[in-house]
Design a protein around this motif. Sequence first.
Motif, PDB file in Angstrom:
ATOM      1  N   UNK A  36     -17.304 -15.752 -23.186  1.00 44.51           N
ATOM      2  CA  UNK A  36     -17.170 -16.507 -24.170  1.00 44.51           C
ATOM      3  C   UNK A  36     -17.263 -15.988 -25.676  1.00 44.51           C
ATOM      4  N   UNK A  37     -18.445 -15.174 -25.627  1.00 47.44           N
ATOM      5  CA  UNK A  37     -18.748 -14.333 -26.962  1.00 47.44           C
ATOM      6  C   UNK A  37     -17.807 -13.394 -27.346  1.00 47.44           C
ATOM      7  N   UNK A  38     -17.652 -13.025 -28.791  1.00 45.42           N
ATOM      8  CA  UNK A  38     -16.457 -12.061 -29.270  1.00 45.42           C
ATOM      9  C   UNK A  38     -16.937 -11.564 -30.285  1.00 45.42           C
ATOM     10  N   UNK A 327      -8.048 -17.923 -25.525  1.00 42.50           N
ATOM     11  CA  UNK A 327      -9.499 -17.902 -25.392  1.00 42.50           C
ATOM     12  C   UNK A 327      -9.840 -18.960 -26.222  1.00 42.50           C
ATOM     13  N   UNK A 328      -9.313 -19.261 -27.452  1.00 43.04           N
ATOM     14  CA  UNK A 328      -9.501 -20.423 -28.239  1.00 43.04           C
ATOM     15  C   UNK A 328      -9.198 -21.733 -27.350  1.00 43.04           C
ATOM     16  N   UNK A 329      -8.294 -22.059 -26.819  1.00 45.30           N
ATOM     17  CA  UNK A 329      -7.970 -22.869 -26.131  1.00 45.30           C
ATOM     18  C   UNK A 329      -8.827 -23.242 -24.843  1.00 45.30           C
ATOM     19  N   UNK A 330      -9.210 -22.103 -24.079  1.00 45.19           N
ATOM     20  CA  UNK A 330     -10.268 -22.242 -23.106  1.00 45.19           C
ATOM     21  C   UNK A 330     -11.662 -22.848 -23.546  1.00 45.19           C
ATOM     22  N   UNK A 331     -11.899 -22.139 -24.664  1.00 42.39           N
ATOM     23  CA  UNK A 331     -13.305 -22.590 -25.176  1.00 42.39           C
ATOM     24  C   UNK A 331     -13.323 -24.099 -25.712  1.00 42.39           C
ATOM     25  N   UNK A 332     -12.175 -24.630 -26.047  1.00 41.17           N
ATOM     26  CA  UNK A 332     -12.187 -25.792 -26.601  1.00 41.17           C
ATOM     27  C   UNK A 332     -11.819 -26.838 -25.312  1.00 41.17           C
TER      28      UNK A 332
END
Length: 408
Positions: A36-38, A327-332
């Motif tokens: 998750x980190x980037x 990636x943003x969608x998965x985190x949300x």
Amino acid sequence: MSPRRHRSPVNLTRDTRQSDYSEIHMKYVIILGDGMADEPLAELGGRTPLEYAEIPNMDRIAREGRCGMLRTVPDEFEPGSDIANLSILGYDPRTTYTGRGPLEAASMGVSLQDGEIAYRCNLVTVRDGMMEDFNAGHISSTEGAELLRDLDAALGDVRVYPGVGYRNLMVVSRALGAETTAPHDIVGQPIEDYLPRGGDAEILLNCIERSEEVFADHPVNRRRLQEGKTPATGIWPWSGGKKPSLAPFQEKYGLSGGMISAVDLLRGIACLAGMEVIHVPGATGFLDTDYEAKARYAVNALDRLDFVYVHVEAPDEAGHMGSVEEKVRAIERLDEAIGIVLDRPDTTVAVLPDHPTPIRYKTHTMNPVPFALLGKGRDDVQAFSECEAAKGSFGLVQAPDFLSLLFS
């Protein structure tokens, strides 16, 4: 995607004042968003996906809890989910790690005998000598099993076992080990410089060649090509090792533990540690996983267990794809599921990645990752991100010490 806004505290269904937590420390949950980190991205206005995403529940954990940074990969290791998750669970890889393959073998019920080495075995796409795709277009488990069944019949002493999607297993008898490279680290590069070397190299190279022959005109690949999908042109064995020995989780911490994950790596660690493996319908190990089902099963498991480790692979897959949007969608979507866990009042909750999987590199890096703990006091951090967590009162923590910190 809409940019993340600065949010004021919202009305909550659960009173999370510190006085409550001083009385109740009964149950524990780790929610781990793999990769998750980037890094800051120009596409996101110089923000990381964690800074950009709308994550009110992760922000709540940070705002009402305490934060810090976690070093999950010792300097002498390559950054990977195997090393990082072993470390987070308190098993120092310098004394417990033998390879990724044997961890996945444990999950698949493959018992390794003396002298046997298990290798992770990807289905991959190689064209013109280049690693085009480390997962053969995210081939399905059914298709992978069909390919491996015919390959197994052609290999003789070497055995292959179908796993989940592109993630499979190879077992070599009377093995010596080999120096190998993870295929997700060499996408877009010539494979010639990364082929297996060392004791088992000749065996592994022969298996790769046989797979190319078996798969060349296989019905699975014919169907995939007709449907416009990427074919599996061969196998790629990597990260082999002998069966490791892990101290039982219950003896190590005096608590019962469970694991929720769709991937064999995490399930295998749990099996070797004597933790309960909790199977969740709809958990796929990909972007389409059922996030909320994982959260519901975790909450229900806490009725019988002291600790549950919830692993979600999707952010890592998006990172390997190089997809900012996914990636943003998965985190949300993960954040939405976290709200289900936060509704349980007797639970100390931690949220963190295992390692970064930056969009820019499409593979793992070994930088420390942010973490937040709700139920261990409060500091001045107001949001969950790489930059904000670095200001937290826990400072920099070594991963093998993390569960002792959580359970203290």
